[in-house]
Design a protein around this motif. Structure first.
Motif, PDB file in Angstrom:
ATOM      1  N   GLY A  54       0.918  -1.355  -0.070  1.00 13.94           N
ATOM      2  CA  GLY A  54       0.062   0.010   0.168  1.00 13.94           C
ATOM      3  C   GLY A  54       0.819   1.090   0.096  1.00 13.94           C
ATOM      4  N   CYS A  55       0.560   2.225  -0.900  1.00 18.93           N
ATOM      5  CA  CYS A  55       1.413   3.551  -0.939  1.00 18.93           C
ATOM      6  C   CYS A  55       0.753   4.255   0.192  1.00 18.93           C
ATOM      7  CB  CYS A  55       1.214   4.071  -2.301  1.00 18.93           C
ATOM      8  SG  CYS A  55       2.141   5.533  -2.632  1.00 18.93           S
ATOM      9  N   ILE A  56       1.407   4.823   1.109  1.00 23.75           N
ATOM     10  CA  ILE A  56       1.009   5.689   2.288  1.00 23.75           C
ATOM     11  C   ILE A  56       1.699   6.920   2.071  1.00 23.75           C
ATOM     12  CG2 ILE A  56       0.673   3.587   3.760  1.00 23.75           C
ATOM     13  CD1 ILE A  56       3.139   4.530   5.352  1.00 23.75           C
ATOM     14  N   GLY A  57       2.489   7.011   1.205  1.00 24.70           N
ATOM     15  CA  GLY A  57       3.105   8.582   1.111  1.00 24.70           C
ATOM     16  C   GLY A  57       3.790   8.899  -0.406  1.00 24.70           C
ATOM     17  N   ILE A  58       3.791  10.104  -0.691  1.00 24.58           N
ATOM     18  CA  ILE A  58       4.415  10.605  -1.796  1.00 24.58           C
ATOM     19  C   ILE A  58       5.348  11.645  -1.669  1.00 24.58           C
ATOM     20  CG2 ILE A  58       3.983  11.096  -4.359  1.00 24.58           C
ATOM     21  CD1 ILE A  58       1.517   9.740  -4.586  1.00 24.58           C
ATOM     22  N   ALA A  59       6.723  11.676  -2.171  1.00 22.13           N
ATOM     23  CA  ALA A  59       7.522  12.836  -2.037  1.00 22.13           C
ATOM     24  C   ALA A  59       8.316  12.982  -3.505  1.00 22.13           C
ATOM     25  CB  ALA A  59       8.289  12.604  -0.889  1.00 22.13           C
ATOM     26  N   ASN A  60       8.734  14.317  -3.626  1.00 19.62           N
ATOM     27  CA  ASN A  60       9.601  14.656  -4.633  1.00 19.62           C
ATOM     28  C   ASN A  60      11.079  15.008  -4.465  1.00 19.62           C
ATOM     29  OD1 ASN A  60       6.738  15.389  -5.803  1.00 19.62           O
ATOM     30  ND2 ASN A  60       8.046  15.752  -7.547  1.00 19.62           N
ATOM     31  N   ALA A  61      11.983  14.775  -4.740  1.00 17.79           N
ATOM     32  CA  ALA A  61      13.348  14.910  -4.641  1.00 17.79           C
ATOM     33  C   ALA A  61      13.727  16.312  -4.525  1.00 17.79           C
ATOM     34  CB  ALA A  61      14.343  14.280  -5.607  1.00 17.79           C
ATOM     35  N   ASP A  62      14.556  17.038  -3.628  1.00 18.01           N
ATOM     36  CA  ASP A  62      14.621  18.418  -3.831  1.00 18.01           C
ATOM     37  C   ASP A  62      15.629  18.392  -4.586  1.00 18.01           C
ATOM     38  OD1 ASP A  62      16.959  17.869  -2.337  1.00 18.01           O
ATOM     39  OD2 ASP A  62      16.156  18.498  -0.418  1.00 18.01           O
ATOM     40  N   GLU A  63      16.287  19.944  -4.674  1.00 17.68           N
ATOM     41  CA  GLU A  63      17.451  20.121  -5.520  1.00 17.68           C
ATOM     42  C   GLU A  63      18.681  19.494  -5.508  1.00 17.68           C
ATOM     43  OE1 GLU A  63      17.050  23.103  -2.557  1.00 17.68           O
ATOM     44  OE2 GLU A  63      15.628  22.341  -3.985  1.00 17.68           O
ATOM     45  N   ASN A  64      18.858  18.805  -4.209  1.00 16.82           N
ATOM     46  CA  ASN A  64      20.084  18.127  -3.868  1.00 16.82           C
ATOM     47  C   ASN A  64      20.035  16.709  -3.774  1.00 16.82           C
ATOM     48  OD1 ASN A  64      21.717  20.483  -3.132  1.00 16.82           O
ATOM     49  ND2 ASN A  64      20.190  20.784  -1.113  1.00 16.82           N
ATOM     50  N   GLY A  65      18.845  16.432  -4.405  1.00 17.88           N
ATOM     51  CA  GLY A  65      18.725  14.708  -4.455  1.00 17.88           C
ATOM     52  C   GLY A  65      17.960  14.190  -3.208  1.00 17.88           C
ATOM     53  N   ASN A  66      17.766  15.005  -2.189  1.00 16.57           N
ATOM     54  CA  ASN A  66      17.101  14.245  -0.903  1.00 16.57           C
ATOM     55  C   ASN A  66      15.589  14.005  -1.119  1.00 16.57           C
ATOM     56  OD1 ASN A  66      19.538  14.655   0.531  1.00 16.57           O
ATOM     57  ND2 ASN A  66      19.222  16.725   0.610  1.00 16.57           N
TER      58      ASN A  66
END
Length: 92
Positions: A54-66
């Motif tokens: 189950g997908c419980i979170g979505i996040a994008n990488a920041d400009e530093n790849g974090n």
């Protein structure tokens, strides 16, 4: 039940000049996880079962790849999977 408040991943090859902030990751459960729910279910229980994968979170990488997922998340095993990538790349 204990909870996880954040998870962090750092992209290893984040020096490309492409827009790394368009790379999107999902946080998925490795197995079913039972946790406390805010509302009663049809049987009067205050439990919620998050299904395996189950997908419980979505996040994008920041400009530093974090990539950081901010919780809290219930105790359990999770994995992170790329679900959207930068232009010019293909998910595999």
């Amino acid at each position: 039940m204990a909870s996880v408040h954040s998870l962090k991943k750092i992209l290893e090859n984040s020096t490309e000049e492409n827009d790394i902030t368009s790379v999107q990751f999902g946080l998925f459960t490795k197995q079913s996880i039972q946790t406390i729910a805010l509302f009663q279910d049809e049987n009067g229980n205050y439990t919620l079962t998050i299904p395996e994968n189950g997908c419980i979170g979505i996040a994008n990488a920041d400009e530093n790849g974090n990539i950081t997922f901010s919780g809290p998340y219930p105790e359990g095993e999770y994995y992170i999977k790329e679900i959207a990538t930068a232009d010019g790349y293909v998910l595999d």
